[in-house]
Design an enzyme around this catalytic site. Structure first.
Site, PDB file in Angstrom:
ATOM      1  N   LYS B  78      32.705  42.890  43.567  1.00  0.00           N
ATOM      2  CA  LYS B  78      34.236  42.668  43.188  1.00  0.00           C
ATOM      3  C   LYS B  78      34.918  42.053  44.389  1.00  0.00           C
ATOM      4  CE  LYS B  78      38.204  45.070  41.100  1.00  0.00           C
ATOM      5  NZ  LYS B  78      38.918  46.379  40.680  1.00  0.00           N
ATOM      6  N   SER B 158      40.562  45.916  36.056  1.00  0.00           N
ATOM      7  CA  SER B 158      40.715  44.850  36.759  1.00  0.00           C
ATOM      8  C   SER B 158      39.366  44.356  37.224  1.00  0.00           C
ATOM      9  CB  SER B 158      41.412  45.086  37.906  1.00  0.00           C
ATOM     10  OG  SER B 158      40.730  46.354  38.928  1.00  0.00           O
ATOM     11  N   SER B 182      39.976  50.847  35.787  1.00  0.00           N
ATOM     12  CA  SER B 182      39.484  49.295  36.227  1.00  0.00           C
ATOM     13  C   SER B 182      38.130  49.315  36.311  1.00  0.00           C
ATOM     14  CB  SER B 182      40.231  48.877  37.367  1.00  0.00           C
ATOM     15  OG  SER B 182      41.481  48.598  37.271  1.00  0.00           O
TER      16      SER B 182
END
Lengths: 95, 493
Positions: B78, B158, B182
């Protein structure tokens, strides 16, 4: 009391955020919606409840007060938008 | 040879150990897959050359008989993790071009275990979002589509890019971060396993901060076993993060015994939401039956402050975010937009660098921390947070784990819910309570909606008891037998 455009402008200034004049009214509406929604917390009885600041019940981490890195000025400055003679450069703050 | 793209992380590990294929062959497969799913917009930066070099080094280690727990396994990171020499943006214009001179502890742990980096995945800006629509680098597409409908769906957020690349079989695993859901919500939306460990299990050092009392890294993988392997490589005490716990990392994979006989599984009556689709409730009931059939004892419990978790979160998280994001001022890194004075420079930089959702949260956070409003909002929220954590503490007197739905719906279309922040926030209604209490949670794909989209069930565990969490999740996974896959034929590179 709901926030108005002047309140939003003042908060934006506190947060050092430039917000275009034409956005202030719509932002005030959005923020008021969110604040109105969170006000349901007033229903919860929290008398005598200690505020929760951390989920980990841990002692403060301690370490010896020794310098264990340094000498990496070039790494520190590598992403600077503007630099001069080994320093970060910013607009003039003193006349 | 079988298509290496369809392997699980554990199968790839075992295949390399057996000499069936090399890390270089495996990595080439996934570099090719990365190119084949570029339409998803899941990566901000691809690092194919670095991946090839890391894979070659892995094969060299293996020839010497020195292999780590993840040796040769290609993973995606990420883009909230600092990676030395590779751009880290947090999905924000304000950090575009930022190249960290250091490596986050979690990613360093992965490289020390032998993992191979495929690239940096797209995310909601500063991890603030549930749809991946707020990224400066554009939305990510969910590889799944509704039956007979070509609408592009969100992968959740997210950690949307990480979820999408794993679901599209373009990585064997990916790191995510979870502040209010997330990892778990995008895991549910894309039919993969998303796991948030206990707060303090993974170091936060080098992860770009959103809300420091909540942020936690975790693995996103195809299976529960893969999740256990990857968490084992990511976790561990770090002197550089004072909130990281001084605990040994157990052998999480060994916890997958498949035996939950006698375990008490709590079913919280408050995890029902108005307007929640009947199929979510039905799946939850099926999950309860699976637990019972596996010999667990089902216990009805109450978590009475559940409905206050989201409003509490939307005070605490923006307050912390407004402080954390004060560092982006155009001086030391990232974007600078000039102004006549220093103040103008700050305001211009931040005005141009942050997107709408981030600005909204900074304004809320600044307001609830400001003099005159601190007690009414922030202090009150911290007290309610203590109540929410207290609910869970009471529950652990009666149960060993808790079973809930992960999300109140399946994936929605790109553009939906964008004009109503609160409707977007409601996505995290079942994941936020455990976040506020710092508890571990895992989403396991458990079934398909009537429209053919994946749905997840969540297991919540006691603090630092990820082993029980994985054990329960493993039984859930076996019972569900979820083997549906998205149709990738329409994707291009």
């Amino acid at each position: 009391m709901p926030l108005n455009r002047d309140n939003v402008s003042a908060i934006a200034h506190l947060a050092r955020l430039k917000v275009p004049e034409e956005d202030l009214d719509s932002l005030a509406g959005e923020l008021n919606n969110i604040l109105g929604w969170v006000e349901q917390l007033d229903e919860v009885d929290t008398d005598g409840v200690a505020p929760m600041t951390s989920v980990v019940a841990t002692e403060y981490a301690r370490r010896a007060d020794n310098v264990d890195d340094g000498g990496i000025a070039e790494d520190v400055l590598a992403n600077a938008p503007d630099r001069m003679d080994g320093f970060f450069a910013v607009p003039k703050v003193v006349e | 040879m079988t298509d290496l793209r369809n392997l699980t992380l554990a199968q790839a590990r075992d295949g390399m150990a057996a000499g069936d294929f090399t890390a270089v062959e495996l990595t080439e497969t996934f570099i090719e897959a990365t190119g084949a799913v570029r339409d998803l917009n899941a990566y901000i930066v691809e690092t194919a050359d670095q991946a090839r070099a890391m894979a070659a080094a892995s094969d060299a280690r293996r020839a010497q008989g020195q292999v780590g727990a993840m040796d040769g396994i290609p993973v995606a990171i990420k883009d909230l993790f600092c990676t030395k020499g590779v751009q880290a943006t947090a999905g924000s214009h304000i950090l575009e071009g930022f190249v960290p001179p250091y490596e986050s502890t979690v990613t360093q742990n992965l490289w020390d275990a032998g993992a191979v980096m495929l690239g940096k995945t797209n995310l909601d800006e500063f991890a603030m979002g549930s749809s991946n629509m707020t990224s400066y680098f554009g939305p990510v597409a969910n590889p799944w589509k509704r039956k007979g409908d070509d609408a592009v769906l969100v992968p959740g957020g997210s950690s949307g890019g990480s979820a999408a690349v794993v679901a599209a079989r373009a990585a064997l695993g990916a790191t995510g971060t979870d502040t209010g859901g997330s990892i778990r919500q995008p895991g549910a939306f894309t039919g993969i396993v998303g796991m948030k460990p206990t707060y303090g299990r993974c170091s936060r050092w080098g992860i770009i901060a959103f809300a420091s009392s909540l942020d936690q890294a975790g693995p996103m993988t195809h299976t529960v076993r893969d999740s256990a392997i990857m968490l084992g490589a990511m976790a561990g005490h770090d002197p550089k993060d004072s909130t990281s716990m001084k605990l040994d990392v157990p052998d999480f994979e060994a916890a997958l015994t498949g035996d939950i006989r006698g375990l008490r599984i709590g079913i919280p009556k408050e995890y029902v939401m108005d307007g929640m689709p009947a199929e979510i409730d039905a799946l939850w009931k099926t999950g309860i039956d699976w637990m019972r059939q596996a010999g667990a004892e089902i216990v009805d419990i109450s978590l009475p402050h559940t409905k206050y978790a989201l409003p509490t979160y939307y005070i605490v998280a923006p307050a912390e975010a407004s402080s954390n994001l004060a560092r982006y001022d155009g001086v030391r890194y990232g974007l600078r937009v000039d102004g006549d004075t220093m103040q103008d420079m700050y305001e211009n930089t931040r005005g141009a660098g942050f997107g709408a959702e981030v600005k909204r949260r900074i304004l809320i956070g600044t307001y609830v921390l400001s003099a005159g409003y601190y007690d009414a909002y922030y202090l009150k929220a911290q007290k309610v947070r203590a109540r929410i954590a207290g609910d869970f503490n009471d529950a652990w007197e009666k149960v060993d784990a808790i079973l809930t739905p992960t999300t109140p719906s399946a994936a929605f279309a790109q553009g939906d819910k964008m004009d109503d922040p609160i409707a977007m926030y409601l996505n995290d209604i079942f994941t936020v309570p455990a976040s506020l209490a710092g508890l571990p949670g895992i989403s396991v794909p458990a079934g398909l909606s009537a429209e053919g989209l994946p749905l997840g069930l969540q297991v919540i565990g006691r603090p630092y008891d990820e082993e029980t969490l994985f054990r329960v999740a493993g039984v859930l996974e076996d019972a569900a037998g979820f083997d549906a896959k998205p149709d990738l034929s329409g994707l291009g590179g």
